[in-house]
Scaffold this active site. Structure first.
Site, PDB file in Angstrom:
ATOM      1  N   GLU A  32     -35.980  -7.390 -14.266  1.00  9.75           N
ATOM      2  CA  GLU A  32     -35.057  -8.433 -14.737  1.00  9.75           C
ATOM      3  C   GLU A  32     -35.625  -9.178 -15.945  1.00  9.75           C
ATOM      4  OE1 GLU A  32     -32.004  -8.824 -14.175  1.00  9.75           O
ATOM      5  OE2 GLU A  32     -31.858  -7.421 -12.524  1.00  9.75           O
TER       6      GLU A  32
ATOM      7  N   TYR B 141     -30.281 -17.544 -13.337  1.00  9.33           N
ATOM      8  CA  TYR B 141     -29.844 -16.141 -13.345  1.00  9.33           C
ATOM      9  C   TYR B 141     -30.898 -15.238 -12.700  1.00  9.33           C
ATOM     10  CZ  TYR B 141     -29.693 -11.351 -14.561  1.00  9.33           C
ATOM     11  OH  TYR B 141     -29.767  -9.988 -14.437  1.00  9.33           O
TER      12      TYR B 141
HETATM   13  N1  ADE Z   1     -29.038  -6.224 -16.934  1.00 11.75           N
HETATM   14  C1  ADE Z   1     -29.724  -7.215 -16.361  1.00 11.75           C
HETATM   15  N2  ADE Z   1     -30.083  -6.869 -15.109  1.00 11.75           N
HETATM   16  C2  ADE Z   1     -29.621  -5.617 -14.899  1.00 11.75           C
HETATM   17  C3  ADE Z   1     -29.678  -4.714 -13.813  1.00 11.75           C
HETATM   18  N3  ADE Z   1     -30.320  -5.035 -12.695  1.00 11.75           N
HETATM   19  N4  ADE Z   1     -29.085  -3.521 -13.952  1.00 11.75           N
HETATM   20  C4  ADE Z   1     -28.470  -3.213 -15.112  1.00 11.75           C
HETATM   21  N5  ADE Z   1     -28.377  -4.006 -16.147  1.00 11.75           N
HETATM   22  C5  ADE Z   1     -28.955  -5.203 -16.066  1.00 11.75           C
END
Ligand code: ADE
Length: 391
Positions: A61, A144
């Site tokens: 992430e 987030y």
């Molecule tokens: N963008 C941010 N987190 C993501 C995830 N876990 N899978 C795909 N795109 C992402």
């Protein structure tokens, strides 16, 4: 994106949410079923989806912030192979962590990741915390990222909101305002929370991001293949171009800098460890100074030499540029002149923590910003093929 043609199935009035208020129970049920059925067929096989280890999800992430999935994959695999656990990352040399981040940009992320790993070892006995307040207490983790890690790893009922889901939710809620405004953020977070299911929250949140990334794309959304087409008021009114509202264009600032290259008799180059608080703290760079935008040739070389003395305390004479690079850092468009230089007076003593003489091949092992890496490649080439006068 396309216009609907005559006789094509038009979403029924009841299926379309017409206001920016929260969705109805009926809408939510239809949306969850449609989304999860679609995701079962279309989810990408990404390396961080192979396990529910919170540490791995965290690393992915952080890497995925501001960076495309395709770019992240090889970085993620190398990083996890070298630092397979929180303890390995906490015990690593900052230098090694930065070297594994080199090229991903936004280096603050790597420094915070390293600091957070140390914090997990000292405060949480090396186990990634599972409580949302503890997770949010770690450097570099906001609402987030905490929601993504704990929902994907543990199915915690926490919402997420990032670039892909902002676009998707703006369209599903027909939100025509500025998504980055306070009101926009409140609206979108409220939607991302309202639509969460009771179970399989991790799959649901990933499906949202996947739909945003693969179907509900910025310019040409593939509405024909969208599982939520009948639930989307933006499609019904053909507003995909104006929702989400286009962002204000970034105001770029042109700047000029010099990378000053001092070589010694052993053909080693003087490099500098960027200090805490600087743009590239933790990375190495050549002697970098700012230049005014429009100096003439003479005062350009004079100015660069003076700047080196003011910033670093060395007296050098800079010579004509051997290369000019363009690169961008945040909102700055930088023209970078590569200036060879010789000491006017040998400095009495170099601070070893900050300045090091390195062979060109030795630069391979040091974390460099991409512009410095490009200069290193250029120097390598120059020194192999010719003997420039100053060297
Ligand atoms: N963008 C941010 N987190 C993501 C995830 N876990 N899978 C795909 N795109 C992402």
């Amino acid at each position: 994106m396309r216009r609907r043609v005559a006789n094509e199935a038009v979403p029924k009035e009841a299926e379309v949410e017409r206001t920016t208020s929260l969705p109805s129970e009926k809408w939510k049920r239809s949306f969850r079923t449609a989304l999860l059925t679609w995701f079962a067929k279309h989810s990408r096989d990404l390396p961080w989806r192979k396990s529910r280890d919170l540490y791995r999800i965290w690393i992915s992430e952080i890497m995925l912030q501001q960076t495309q999935v395709a770019t992240v994959i090889p970085y993620f695999e190398r990083f996890i192979a070298t630092f397979p656990t929180v303890a390995d990352l906490a015990a690593a040399d900052e230098h090694d962590v930065m070297r594994h981040w080199e090229g991903l940009g936004y280096y603050r992320r790597a420094r915070q990741l390293h600091a957070a790993a140390k914090q997990i070892v000292t405060l949480h006995k090396g186990k990634f915390p599972t409580n949302v307040d503890d997770v949010r207490g770690l450097p570099g983790i906001g609402r987030y990222t905490a929601g993504a890690i704990l929902s994907i790893g543990l199915d915690a009922k926490l919402p997420i909101l990032e670039a892909n889901t902002i676009r998707l939710l703006a369209r599903l809620s027909k939100y025509a305002g500025d998504c980055a405004s306070r009101q926009g953020q409140e609206h979108l977070w409220a939607w991302s929370e309202a639509i969460l299911p009771e179970a399989e929250v991790g799959r649901f949140n990933q499906a949202l991001m996947e739909l945003g990334s693969l179907v509900c794309t910025p310019k040409q959304p593939d509405c024909e293949n969208c599982p939520a087409v009948k639930l989307c008021p933006t499609f019904a009114e053909n507003l995909q171009k104006s929702i989400p509202a286009p962002k204000r264009p970034k105001a770029f600032e042109e700047t000029r800098e010099a990378a000053v290259i001092v070589l010694n008799r052993r053909r080693e180059v003087l490099i500098r460890h960027c200090q805490p608080g600087e743009r590239w703290s933790g990375l190495w760079d050549f002697l970098r100074v700012s230049l005014p935008l429009e100096p003439t040739r003479d005062n350009l070389l004079e100015t660069a030499s003076q700047q080196v003395e003011t910033r670093f305390g060395f007296q050098v004479d800079c010579d004509d540029p051997i290369a000019t690079l363009k690169h961008g850092v945040t909102r700055f468009k930088i023209t970078l002149l590569v200036l060879p230089a010789a000491f006017r007076k040998q400095p009495a003593k170099l601070n070893r923590d900050e300045f090091v003489w390195s062979s060109i091949s030795g630069l391979e092992d040091r974390p460099l910003h991409s512009s410095a890496r490009r200069i290193a490649a250029r120097l390598d080439q120059l020194l192999r093929t010719s003997r420039p006068k100053l060297f």
